[in-house]
Design a protein around this motif. Structure first.
Motif, PDB file in Angstrom:
ATOM      1  N   LEU A 103      52.295  48.400  35.984  1.00 49.44           N
ATOM      2  CA  LEU A 103      52.870  47.776  34.786  1.00 49.44           C
ATOM      3  C   LEU A 103      51.941  47.926  33.587  1.00 49.44           C
ATOM      4  CD1 LEU A 103      54.423  44.520  36.242  1.00 49.44           C
ATOM      5  CD2 LEU A 103      55.646  46.459  35.250  1.00 49.44           C
ATOM      6  N   ASP A 104      50.652  47.699  33.806  1.00 50.76           N
ATOM      7  CA  ASP A 104      49.673  47.837  32.723  1.00 50.76           C
ATOM      8  C   ASP A 104      49.637  49.271  32.202  1.00 50.76           C
ATOM      9  OD1 ASP A 104      49.049  45.159  33.029  1.00 50.76           O
ATOM     10  OD2 ASP A 104      47.209  45.552  34.173  1.00 50.76           O
TER      11      ASP A 104
ATOM     12  N   TYR B  68      54.897  34.864  40.775  1.00 52.05           N
ATOM     13  CA  TYR B  68      54.197  36.044  40.262  1.00 52.05           C
ATOM     14  C   TYR B  68      54.650  37.291  41.004  1.00 52.05           C
ATOM     15  CZ  TYR B  68      50.334  39.294  39.430  1.00 52.05           C
ATOM     16  OH  TYR B  68      49.580  40.406  39.124  1.00 52.05           O
ATOM     17  N   LYS B  69      54.709  37.218  42.333  1.00 50.08           N
ATOM     18  CA  LYS B  69      55.139  38.365  43.134  1.00 50.08           C
ATOM     19  C   LYS B  69      56.581  38.744  42.817  1.00 50.08           C
ATOM     20  CE  LYS B  69      52.103  37.894  47.095  1.00 50.08           C
ATOM     21  NZ  LYS B  69      52.027  37.828  48.549  1.00 50.08           N
TER      22      LYS B  69
ATOM     23  N   LYS C 227      50.592  46.994  41.889  1.00 53.65           N
ATOM     24  CA  LYS C 227      51.821  46.827  41.099  1.00 53.65           C
ATOM     25  C   LYS C 227      51.486  46.456  39.658  1.00 53.65           C
ATOM     26  CE  LYS C 227      54.688  45.356  44.969  1.00 53.65           C
ATOM     27  NZ  LYS C 227      55.445  44.230  45.552  1.00 53.65           N
ATOM     28  N   GLN C 228      50.517  45.539  39.496  1.00 51.99           N
ATOM     29  CA  GLN C 228      50.116  45.128  38.150  1.00 51.99           C
ATOM     30  C   GLN C 228      49.493  46.301  37.405  1.00 51.99           C
ATOM     31  OE1 GLN C 228      50.691  41.924  36.676  1.00 51.99           O
ATOM     32  NE2 GLN C 228      50.346  43.295  34.964  1.00 51.99           N
ATOM     33  N   ASP C 229      48.710  47.118  38.099  1.00 52.22           N
ATOM     34  CA  ASP C 229      48.127  48.317  37.478  1.00 52.22           C
ATOM     35  C   ASP C 229      49.209  49.245  36.943  1.00 52.22           C
ATOM     36  OD1 ASP C 229      45.544  47.472  38.032  1.00 52.22           O
ATOM     37  OD2 ASP C 229      45.307  48.784  39.782  1.00 52.22           O
TER      38      ASP C 229
ATOM     39  N   ASP D 298      49.829  43.667  45.234  1.00 47.95           N
ATOM     40  CA  ASP D 298      50.167  43.066  43.941  1.00 47.95           C
ATOM     41  C   ASP D 298      49.276  43.625  42.838  1.00 47.95           C
ATOM     42  OD1 ASP D 298      52.171  41.548  45.063  1.00 47.95           O
ATOM     43  OD2 ASP D 298      50.964  39.729  45.214  1.00 47.95           O
ATOM     44  N   ASN D 299      48.006  43.853  43.132  1.00 47.79           N
ATOM     45  CA  ASN D 299      47.095  44.424  42.131  1.00 47.79           C
ATOM     46  C   ASN D 299      47.523  45.834  41.737  1.00 47.79           C
ATOM     47  OD1 ASN D 299      45.430  42.183  41.900  1.00 47.79           O
ATOM     48  ND2 ASN D 299      44.035  42.889  43.489  1.00 47.79           N
TER      49      ASN D 299
ATOM     50  N   LEU E 167      56.641  40.512  39.440  1.00 47.05           N
ATOM     51  CA  LEU E 167      56.185  41.899  39.553  1.00 47.05           C
ATOM     52  C   LEU E 167      57.275  42.775  40.151  1.00 47.05           C
ATOM     53  CD1 LEU E 167      52.521  41.682  40.897  1.00 47.05           C
ATOM     54  CD2 LEU E 167      53.256  42.527  38.677  1.00 47.05           C
TER      55      LEU E 167
END
Length: 58
Positions: A43-44, A12-13, A39-41, A36-37, A16
């Motif tokens: 991308l979202d 997952y990391k 990074k996901q934000d 990671d959160n 990302l």
């Protein structure tokens, strides 16, 4: 942590980081300091902005 969970988390990391590699270059490495959160934000948010202009995943 189980080995399977650790491997999934590592994948997952890596995913990302791979998805953000071009953005990282543009931001002079700032991405590395994010969680990671966060990074996901990012991308979202990018996907959301693309969908607003009708770009979808194109």
């Amino acid at each position: 942590m189980s080995d399977a969970f650790e491997q999934d988390n590592k994948s997952y990391k890596e995913s990302l980081d791979q998805q953000l590699s071009g953005i990282d270059f543009a931001l002079s490495g700032e991405i590395h300091d994010l969680t990671d959160n966060e990074k996901q934000d990012i991308l979202d948010y990018i996907r959301f902005k693309k969908s607003q202009r009708g770009g979808g995943d194109k």
